[in-house]
Design a protein around this motif. Structure first.
Motif, mmCIF file in Angstrom:
data_model
loop_
_atom_site.group_PDB
_atom_site.id
_atom_site.type_symbol
_atom_site.label_atom_id
_atom_site.label_comp_id
_atom_site.label_asym_id
_atom_site.label_seq_id
_atom_site.Cartn_x
_atom_site.Cartn_y
_atom_site.Cartn_z
ATOM 1 N N LEU A 84 0.825 -1.202 0.000
ATOM 2 C CA LEU A 84 0.000 0.000 0.000
ATOM 3 C C LEU A 84 0.863 1.258 0.000
ATOM 4 C CD1 LEU A 84 -2.822 1.377 0.387
ATOM 5 C CD2 LEU A 84 -2.390 1.252 2.840
ATOM 6 N N LEU A 85 1.856 1.267 0.865
ATOM 7 C CA LEU A 85 2.754 2.422 0.940
ATOM 8 C C LEU A 85 3.489 2.638 -0.375
ATOM 9 C CD1 LEU A 85 4.226 1.753 4.496
ATOM 10 C CD2 LEU A 85 2.885 3.759 3.853
ATOM 11 N N SER A 86 4.074 1.570 -0.892
ATOM 12 C CA SER A 86 4.853 1.668 -2.117
ATOM 13 C C SER A 86 3.992 2.115 -3.291
ATOM 14 C CB SER A 86 5.509 0.315 -2.433
ATOM 15 O OG SER A 86 6.258 0.394 -3.622
ATOM 16 N N TYR A 87 2.802 1.528 -3.405
ATOM 17 C CA TYR A 87 1.929 1.848 -4.536
ATOM 18 C C TYR A 87 1.517 3.326 -4.516
ATOM 19 C CZ TYR A 87 -2.234 2.073 -7.464
ATOM 20 O OH TYR A 87 -3.157 2.443 -8.414
ATOM 21 N N ASN A 88 1.050 3.795 -3.366
ATOM 22 C CA ASN A 88 0.545 5.167 -3.296
ATOM 23 C C ASN A 88 1.660 6.204 -3.421
ATOM 24 O OD1 ASN A 88 -2.514 5.186 -2.690
ATOM 25 N ND2 ASN A 88 -1.732 3.581 -1.356
ATOM 26 N N LEU A 89 2.815 5.905 -2.870
ATOM 27 C CA LEU A 89 3.943 6.826 -3.013
ATOM 28 C C LEU A 89 4.423 6.872 -4.457
ATOM 29 C CD1 LEU A 89 5.909 5.950 0.251
ATOM 30 C CD2 LEU A 89 4.713 8.093 -0.238
ATOM 31 N N THR A 90 4.445 5.711 -5.111
ATOM 32 C CA THR A 90 4.849 5.657 -6.518
ATOM 33 C C THR A 90 3.852 6.408 -7.395
ATOM 34 O OG1 THR A 90 5.931 3.521 -6.188
ATOM 35 C CG2 THR A 90 5.405 4.134 -8.449
ATOM 36 N N GLN A 91 2.556 6.231 -7.110
ATOM 37 C CA GLN A 91 1.517 6.934 -7.873
ATOM 38 C C GLN A 91 1.650 8.450 -7.722
ATOM 39 O OE1 GLN A 91 0.445 4.329 -9.968
ATOM 40 N NE2 GLN A 91 -1.463 5.503 -9.863
ATOM 41 N N GLU A 92 2.192 8.863 -6.594
ATOM 42 C CA GLU A 92 2.365 10.296 -6.342
ATOM 43 C C GLU A 92 3.626 10.840 -7.007
ATOM 44 O OE1 GLU A 92 0.640 13.742 -4.495
ATOM 45 O OE2 GLU A 92 -0.084 11.720 -4.972
ATOM 46 N N GLY A 93 4.425 9.940 -7.594
ATOM 47 C CA GLY A 93 5.613 10.381 -8.319
ATOM 48 C C GLY A 93 6.930 10.142 -7.611
ATOM 49 N N TYR A 94 6.889 9.499 -6.436
ATOM 50 C CA TYR A 94 8.120 9.208 -5.715
ATOM 51 C C TYR A 94 8.707 7.884 -6.196
ATOM 52 C CZ TYR A 94 6.199 12.667 -2.459
ATOM 53 O OH TYR A 94 5.667 13.802 -1.904
#
Length: 239
Positions: free
Chosen positions: A17-27
């Protein structure tokens, strides 16, 4: 280039969850599920932020945070804590965490806190990277502060401070004897959009006070009950 975030979390669903949402945000993210491996990754690679769970196999989050700060690693850290675990929050902040998120949390809160910490850190780095214009120094009694170098000397000895401790001290020393409210410190040092509470201010001031008052009494931070703090400095040690 995207900012890089290290996620140290052993619960697979939460880590994804953390990885997916942070990646979606551009990180750009890297996930590690073991405490010792997380510490090694944090020391060997450059990250803009670390999201750190407290309960981890091999080495808990407090140990990781403590070792990072002992080795001079200043990468901002957001700790993940259990609901109603105030002692975890306080301990994490004392070890050098920059913020915390209480589980369970929403995606919006996660992204807001990550953005806020990164924004503050970028501002801090910008201040530290400014070229020096001579040796600007602010003094109060035996205390000497060099704002452009983030350096503090007390009685000729260097006092190691975390970035936020330094900023709190700088704000207080520019107002000697004046009571500064917790709200003032929160807004000036952490910013108006900071999501954390005044407990963050109290923890940082407590840590700063211990560092300043160790083996000397010429510079003290006094608590004004129900209001805030003031810095009191004399020209020498009290007998």
């Amino acid at each position: 280039m995207p900012q890089k975030i290290l996620v140290i979390e052993d619960e697979p669903t939460l880590a994804r969850l953390l990885s997916y949402n942070l990646t979606q945000e551009g990180y750009e993210t890297k996930v590690v599920d073991h405490g010792s491996d997380g510490l090694q990754a944090a020391l060997q690679h450059q990250f803009d932020l670390i999201v750190l769970d407290i309960m981890l196999p091999g080495m808990n989050g407090f140990e990781i945070l403590s070792k990072l700060r002992q080795k001079g690693n200043k990468t901002p850290v957001i700790i993940l804590t259990a609901r109603n675990a105030e002692e975890e929050v306080v301990q994490g902040l004392k070890y050098g965490a920059d913020d915390y998120i209480t589980k369970p949390f929403g995606v919006a809160e996660l992204l807001a806190r990550v953005s806020a910490v990164l924004r503050r850190t970028t501002a801090d780095d910008g201040l530290q990277d400014k070229p020096g214009s001579g040796e600007k120094v602010i003094t109060a009694g035996d205390l000497h502060i060099y704002p452009e170098k983030y350096e503090v000397l007390l009685g000729g000895e260097s006092i190691p401070l975390r970035p936020k401790e330094f900023e709190v001290l700088l704000y207080l020393v520019q107002r000697p004897g004046v009571v500064v409210t917790r709200d003032d410190l929160m807004n000036i040092v952490w910013g108006f959009d900071y999501i954390g509470g005044q407990r963050t201010v109290d923890v940082h001031v407590s840590s700063l006070r211990k560092k300043l008052e160790m083996n000397q009494q010429s510079v003290q931070i006094e608590s004004i009950r129900g209001v805030g703090y003031k810095l009191v400095a004399s020209t020498g040690k009290k007998g």
